[in-house]
Design an enzyme around this catalytic site. Structure first.
Site, short mmCIF file in Angstrom:
data_model
loop_
_atom_site.label_atom_id
_atom_site.label_comp_id
_atom_site.label_asym_id
_atom_site.label_seq_id
_atom_site.Cartn_x
_atom_site.Cartn_y
_atom_site.Cartn_z
N HIS A 158 0.82 -1.22 0.00
CA HIS A 158 0.00 0.00 0.00
C HIS A 158 0.85 1.27 0.00
O HIS A 158 0.30 2.37 0.01
CB HIS A 158 -0.93 0.01 1.21
CG HIS A 158 -1.96 -1.08 1.21
ND1 HIS A 158 -2.79 -1.32 0.14
CD2 HIS A 158 -2.28 -2.01 2.15
CE1 HIS A 158 -3.58 -2.35 0.42
NE2 HIS A 158 -3.28 -2.79 1.63
N ASP A 193 -2.55 -10.68 -2.23
CA ASP A 193 -3.14 -10.22 -0.98
C ASP A 193 -4.63 -9.95 -1.18
O ASP A 193 -5.08 -9.64 -2.28
CB ASP A 193 -2.42 -8.93 -0.57
CG ASP A 193 -2.74 -8.47 0.84
OD1 ASP A 193 -1.92 -8.70 1.74
OD2 ASP A 193 -3.81 -7.85 1.04
N HIS A 195 -6.25 -7.44 -0.25
CA HIS A 195 -6.41 -6.03 -0.59
C HIS A 195 -5.62 -5.70 -1.85
O HIS A 195 -4.52 -6.21 -2.06
CB HIS A 195 -5.92 -5.14 0.55
CG HIS A 195 -6.60 -5.38 1.85
ND1 HIS A 195 -6.01 -6.12 2.87
CD2 HIS A 195 -7.81 -4.99 2.30
CE1 HIS A 195 -6.84 -6.17 3.90
NE2 HIS A 195 -7.93 -5.50 3.58
N ASP A 282 -4.05 -13.01 3.74
CA ASP A 282 -5.33 -12.55 4.29
C ASP A 282 -6.52 -12.83 3.39
O ASP A 282 -7.64 -12.44 3.70
CB ASP A 282 -5.26 -11.06 4.64
CG ASP A 282 -4.56 -10.22 3.58
OD1 ASP A 282 -4.21 -10.76 2.52
OD2 ASP A 282 -4.33 -9.02 3.84
#
Length: 339
Positions: A158, A193, A195, A282
């Site tokens: 991120h 991931d 996200h 995740d």
């Protein structure tokens, strides 16, 4: 499989986290290191510590202004009368071309996208050695290793070139990919991931020499919300070199593997000769963020499919948060990566 980790990554111990207006403990806990390290050993990894390659490989994708901010902001913040224990922004510019303030508070708002990346005393040191871990692992791939695991914590995907966010400060996968590209290879980054890897996308969005691919929960109602949609394909020279594959919430193994096949087809079409995998765990059904529903055995199937592309592979740790299944998920993923 060779693996890389530096003990100084323990020194980042974030306390603050806000979601839906409620403050709670930060999910990116140092305890993740213990669980992941033990799981990697169980998978047969042999760890070594990274060398210090300096700021050069980091500054290849992060601005000098941003790196100076990360290195100095905590000491500056502590000089503010009544300031909190961690650097947490309370104001953000409406555009990246806005004026650059001298104030520590204003710079925090400029360089931190959200409140999920608090900066405390040990943050810069941990983030620096997390990046050095990825750099050293890239060196092992350049030396001929077919698969290497980089236990990077804090994670990185991120982090933009000049902005932290979502637990991330330095973009480890992007730094590693740039290191490989500078050595004459043609890298692709595949982010699995839950996200979207918005920072990774942002770093390479206008470039055609690194392909960025992300498989993630649909951001229409999931972090990072503003990035990760299928129509985001890159810009300028990079048009077509960014490939987003958003999935419906609750997607499980079979659909995930079908989408992964499309991602690997794009990677082959790009002519990649090395692969950096943003290894988020995740996407698991029991992860606290509950975006997707991949099983523990599904991670082995995912990495085995990636291995089937026949490219040297650097696995860079991204998300995957404390749960009873976290260690088993990493062991499964690493076993699938080596066959």
């Amino acid at each position: 499989m060779k693996a890389v980790f530096d003990e100084r990554q323990w020194r980042h111990d974030p306390k603050h986290f806000m979601a839906n207006g409620a403050i709670s403990a930060n999910p990116e806990q140092p305890e993740r290191i213990r669980v992941l390290h033990e799981a990697a050993l169980k998978a047969g990894c042999a760890f070594e510590a990274p060398a210090d390659s300096g700021l050069g490989p980091i500054a290849a994708i992060h601005s000098a202004e941003y790196l100076q901010f990360l290195e100095t902001i905590y000491s500056r913040w502590r000089r503010i009368e009544g300031a909190g224990e961690e650097v947490i922004p309370n104001i953000h510019p409406d555009r990246r071309a806005a004026g650059y303030p001298k104030s520590a508070v204003g710079q925090a708002g400029y360089h931190q996208a959200d409140t999920a990346c608090p900066i405390a005393e040990g943050t810069w040191e941990a983030a620096y050695w997390s990046a050095q871990t990825a750099i050293h692992a890239a060196g092992l791939v350049l030396a001929g290793e077919c698969a290497v695991y980089a236990l990077c914590r804090p994670p990185g995907h991120h982090a933009f070139g000049d902005m932290a966010g979502g637990f991330c400060f330095l973009n480890n996968a992007g730094i590693a990919a740039e290191r490989l590209r500078a050595a004459g290879l043609r890298p692709a980054i595949l982010d699995v991931d839950v996200h979207h890897g918005n920072g990774t996308q942002g770093v390479f969005y206008a470039r055609d020499d690194v392909l960025t691919v992300s498989i993630h929960a649909d951001p229409a109602r999931f972090y990072p919300f503003f990035w990760g949609h299928a129509q985001e394909r890159g810009e300028g020279p990079g048009l077509g070199a960014n490939f987003n594959l958003p999935l419906e919430r609750g997607t499980g193994d079979e659909t995930y593997l079908e989408v992964l096949a499309a991602a690997l087809t794009r990677i082959r079409s790009f002519g990649a000769d090395v692969l950096v995998v943003g290894l988020g765990l995740d996407a698991h059904v029991n992860d606290p963020f509950k975006g997707l529903a991949v099983s523990t055995s599904g991670f082995a199937r995912i990495t085995a499919a990636i291995r089937g592309a026949g490219l040297p592979m650097l696995l860079v740790q991204e998300g995957g948060y404390l749960s009873d299944d976290l260690g088993a998920n990493l062991t499964s993923a690493l076993e699938g990566a080596v066959g």
